[in-house]
Design a protein around this motif. Structure first.
Motif, PDB file in Angstrom:
ATOM      1  N   LYS A 105     -16.842  36.783   6.606  1.00 24.37           N
ATOM      2  CA  LYS A 105     -16.400  35.844   5.587  1.00 24.37           C
ATOM      3  C   LYS A 105     -16.225  34.423   6.112  1.00 24.37           C
ATOM      4  CE  LYS A 105     -16.225  36.587   2.112  1.00 24.37           C
ATOM      5  NZ  LYS A 105     -17.496  36.386   1.341  1.00 24.37           N
ATOM      6  N   ASN A 106     -16.894  34.111   7.228  1.00 22.26           N
ATOM      7  CA  ASN A 106     -16.769  32.774   7.812  1.00 22.26           C
ATOM      8  C   ASN A 106     -18.126  32.115   8.023  1.00 22.26           C
ATOM      9  OD1 ASN A 106     -14.079  33.462   7.857  1.00 22.26           O
ATOM     10  ND2 ASN A 106     -13.786  33.145  10.043  1.00 22.26           N
ATOM     11  N   ALA A 107     -19.095  32.400   7.159  1.00 20.29           N
ATOM     12  CA  ALA A 107     -20.432  31.792   7.211  1.00 20.29           C
ATOM     13  C   ALA A 107     -21.237  32.211   8.432  1.00 20.29           C
ATOM     14  CB  ALA A 107     -20.333  30.256   7.149  1.00 20.29           C
ATOM     15  N   GLY A 108     -20.886  33.341   9.036  1.00 22.60           N
ATOM     16  CA  GLY A 108     -21.559  33.772  10.251  1.00 22.60           C
ATOM     17  C   GLY A 108     -22.975  34.273  10.068  1.00 22.60           C
ATOM     18  N   THR A 109     -23.295  34.758   8.879  1.00 17.73           N
ATOM     19  CA  THR A 109     -24.655  35.260   8.631  1.00 17.73           C
ATOM     20  C   THR A 109     -25.677  34.154   8.866  1.00 17.73           C
ATOM     21  OG1 THR A 109     -23.864  36.890   7.028  1.00 17.73           O
ATOM     22  CG2 THR A 109     -26.186  36.284   6.908  1.00 17.73           C
ATOM     23  N   SER A 110     -25.366  32.965   8.377  1.00 14.02           N
ATOM     24  CA  SER A 110     -26.279  31.825   8.538  1.00 14.02           C
ATOM     25  C   SER A 110     -26.393  31.419  10.001  1.00 14.02           C
ATOM     26  CB  SER A 110     -25.766  30.643   7.709  1.00 14.02           C
ATOM     27  OG  SER A 110     -25.641  30.999   6.344  1.00 14.02           O
ATOM     28  N   VAL A 111     -25.281  31.433  10.719  1.00 19.03           N
ATOM     29  CA  VAL A 111     -25.295  31.045  12.131  1.00 19.03           C
ATOM     30  C   VAL A 111     -26.138  32.022  12.943  1.00 19.03           C
ATOM     31  CG1 VAL A 111     -23.882  30.657  14.181  1.00 19.03           C
ATOM     32  CG2 VAL A 111     -23.055  29.906  11.944  1.00 19.03           C
TER      33      VAL A 111
ATOM     34  N   VAL B 142      -5.339  32.435   4.323  1.00 18.34           N
ATOM     35  CA  VAL B 142      -5.135  32.633   2.881  1.00 18.34           C
ATOM     36  C   VAL B 142      -6.440  32.420   2.131  1.00 18.34           C
ATOM     37  CG1 VAL B 142      -3.963  31.775   0.819  1.00 18.34           C
ATOM     38  CG2 VAL B 142      -2.678  32.066   2.934  1.00 18.34           C
ATOM     39  N   CYS B 143      -7.164  31.357   2.482  1.00 16.52           N
ATOM     40  CA  CYS B 143      -8.457  31.107   1.833  1.00 16.52           C
ATOM     41  C   CYS B 143      -9.432  32.247   2.101  1.00 16.52           C
ATOM     42  CB  CYS B 143      -9.044  29.792   2.324  1.00 16.52           C
ATOM     43  SG  CYS B 143      -8.116  28.337   1.809  1.00 16.52           S
ATOM     44  N   ARG B 144      -9.424  32.748   3.322  1.00 15.85           N
ATOM     45  CA  ARG B 144     -10.323  33.853   3.664  1.00 15.85           C
ATOM     46  C   ARG B 144      -9.957  35.108   2.882  1.00 15.85           C
ATOM     47  NH1 ARG B 144     -10.227  37.933   7.747  1.00 15.85           N
ATOM     48  NH2 ARG B 144     -12.319  38.635   8.338  1.00 15.85           N
ATOM     49  N   PHE B 145      -8.664  35.386   2.721  1.00 16.16           N
ATOM     50  CA  PHE B 145      -8.238  36.545   1.945  1.00 16.16           C
ATOM     51  C   PHE B 145      -8.701  36.411   0.497  1.00 16.16           C
ATOM     52  CE2 PHE B 145      -5.155  38.397  -1.023  1.00 16.16           C
ATOM     53  CZ  PHE B 145      -5.234  39.730  -0.666  1.00 16.16           C
ATOM     54  N   ARG B 146      -8.562  35.225  -0.080  1.00 14.74           N
ATOM     55  CA  ARG B 146      -9.023  35.021  -1.459  1.00 14.74           C
ATOM     56  C   ARG B 146     -10.525  35.281  -1.569  1.00 14.74           C
ATOM     57  NH1 ARG B 146      -6.116  29.739  -1.405  1.00 14.74           N
ATOM     58  NH2 ARG B 146      -4.080  30.012  -2.393  1.00 14.74           N
ATOM     59  N   SER B 147     -11.286  34.769  -0.594  1.00 10.88           N
ATOM     60  CA  SER B 147     -12.733  34.958  -0.593  1.00 10.88           C
ATOM     61  C   SER B 147     -13.085  36.436  -0.447  1.00 10.88           C
ATOM     62  CB  SER B 147     -13.361  34.148   0.537  1.00 10.88           C
ATOM     63  OG  SER B 147     -14.755  34.368   0.612  1.00 10.88           O
ATOM     64  N   ALA B 148     -12.383  37.127   0.444  1.00 10.12           N
ATOM     65  CA  ALA B 148     -12.635  38.555   0.657  1.00 10.12           C
ATOM     66  C   ALA B 148     -12.330  39.351  -0.599  1.00 10.12           C
ATOM     67  CB  ALA B 148     -11.807  39.065   1.829  1.00 10.12           C
ATOM     68  N   PHE B 149     -11.255  39.003  -1.293  1.00  9.04           N
ATOM     69  CA  PHE B 149     -10.892  39.711  -2.525  1.00  9.04           C
ATOM     70  C   PHE B 149     -11.984  39.541  -3.587  1.00  9.04           C
ATOM     71  CE2 PHE B 149      -8.868  39.618  -6.759  1.00  9.04           C
ATOM     72  CZ  PHE B 149      -8.378  40.912  -6.803  1.00  9.04           C
ATOM     73  N   ALA B 150     -12.461  38.316  -3.765  1.00  7.88           N
ATOM     74  CA  ALA B 150     -13.519  38.071  -4.750  1.00  7.88           C
ATOM     75  C   ALA B 150     -14.802  38.807  -4.365  1.00  7.88           C
ATOM     76  CB  ALA B 150     -13.776  36.573  -4.868  1.00  7.88           C
ATOM     77  N   TYR B 151     -15.127  38.791  -3.085  1.00  8.95           N
ATOM     78  CA  TYR B 151     -16.321  39.480  -2.585  1.00  8.95           C
ATOM     79  C   TYR B 151     -16.186  40.984  -2.815  1.00  8.95           C
ATOM     80  CZ  TYR B 151     -19.908  40.669   0.979  1.00  8.95           C
ATOM     81  OH  TYR B 151     -21.006  41.153   1.654  1.00  8.95           O
ATOM     82  N   ALA B 152     -15.002  41.514  -2.539  1.00 12.91           N
ATOM     83  CA  ALA B 152     -14.766  42.951  -2.703  1.00 12.91           C
ATOM     84  C   ALA B 152     -14.943  43.368  -4.155  1.00 12.91           C
ATOM     85  CB  ALA B 152     -13.362  43.302  -2.216  1.00 12.91           C
ATOM     86  N   ARG B 153     -14.365  42.625  -5.074  1.00  5.24           N
ATOM     87  CA  ARG B 153     -14.442  42.977  -6.504  1.00  5.24           C
ATOM     88  C   ARG B 153     -15.867  42.934  -7.032  1.00  5.24           C
ATOM     89  NH1 ARG B 153     -10.387  39.965 -10.343  1.00  5.24           N
ATOM     90  NH2 ARG B 153     -11.163  41.588 -11.714  1.00  5.24           N
ATOM     91  N   SER B 154     -16.680  42.029  -6.496  1.00 10.62           N
ATOM     92  CA  SER B 154     -18.063  41.912  -6.967  1.00 10.62           C
ATOM     93  C   SER B 154     -19.000  42.881  -6.259  1.00 10.62           C
ATOM     94  CB  SER B 154     -18.559  40.476  -6.763  1.00 10.62           C
ATOM     95  OG  SER B 154     -18.617  40.151  -5.386  1.00 10.62           O
TER      96      SER B 154
END
Length: 254
Positions: A66-72, A109-121
């Motif tokens: 969840k930290n843009a690592g795929t692109s790196v 906190v931002c990462r948790f929010r992103s993970a939650f949205a990713y998980a739900r989708s």
């Protein structure tokens, strides 16, 4: 009439049994579990190839989810090196920890929010949430569902990578961060300049989630996140405080 299982469902069942035998949910976590135990482990050919790609590049990137690592990874290695931890490399290829290393760190906190949205989708168009967690995560209807999931976890192996602490990937067995440079997530556009790697100047944005409606955490929920990710907050505050340098050397001695 009996119908034999398809090869895909059969493989899924075998993977589930293997993972269960080692006390993990993801079969890909078995090597990580073994490197944290007295049981000898030698990476398979695919994993050895990923380690060789790191050696050939001359730089180690720790891919925190969840930290843009795929692109790196795509830019550095031309392949995905997966979410291997410092402790994994220390066990199977300690020489790569002697290479210059970096990772991207995100506000917890931002990462948790992103993970939650990713998980739900259930993931993105590029990558889906792993099968052992997919159905449960897609059924999350509120933030407390994710918090209950984390609160009941006995170890990071009980949750998907997207919810595991960032420090779990970065710290060694003694709890010291073994990564030379921690780059704040909001500095991604300057990643090439910060690391001195030209290939990271213009990153493609792979595995990027669509922008969800802002999630607001209650004071109770935010307090849980701060407690659960306490080590991440400590790292985050260290690299973003006004007195800190943008990237600080943090190679530990063993």
């Amino acid at each position: 009439m009996y119908q034999p299982p398809s090869s895909k469902s059969g493989t899924t069942g075998i993977n589930r049994l293997i993972a269960s035998a080692f006390g993990v949910r993801l079969v890909s976590d078995v090597p990580e579990r073994l490197t944290r135990s007295p049981i000898p482990y030698r990476p398979n050919a695919r994993r050895r190839a990923r380690i060789d790609a790191i050696r050939d590049s001359g730089v180690l990137f720790i891919h925190v989810p969840k930290n843009a690592g795929t692109s790196v990874c795509h830019q550095l290695y031309g392949t995905q090196i997966k979410h291997e931890t410092v402790r994994y490399y220390a066990s199977v290829a300690p020489d790569v920890l002697d290479l210059p290393s970096f990772a991207i760190l995100r506000d917890p906190v931002c990462r948790f929010r992103s993970a939650f949205a990713y998980a739900r989708s259930g993931g993105t168009r590029d990558r889906a949430v792993a099968r052992p967690f997919n159905a449960r995560y897609r059924a999350f209807s509120r933030i407390d569902d994710a918090i209950d999931h984390l609160a009941s976890a006995r170890s990071p192996f009980d949750v998907d990578h997207i919810f595991r602490p960032q420090s779990w990937y970065l710290n060694d067995a003694q709890g010291a961060c073994r990564v030379d440079r921690l780059v704040p997530y909001h500095e991604i556009d300057r990643l090439g300049q910060i690391t001195g790697l030209d290939g990271l100047t213009d990153l493609p944005r792979l595995n990027r989630s669509s922008a969800p409606a802002p999630l607001v955490l209650s004071p109770r929920q935010e307090a849980f996140v701060k407690d659960f990710y306490a080590e991440d907050f400590a790292l985050w505050e260290e690299i973003t405080s006004p007195a800190s340098r943008p990237c600080s050397g943090r190679r530990a001695t063993s």
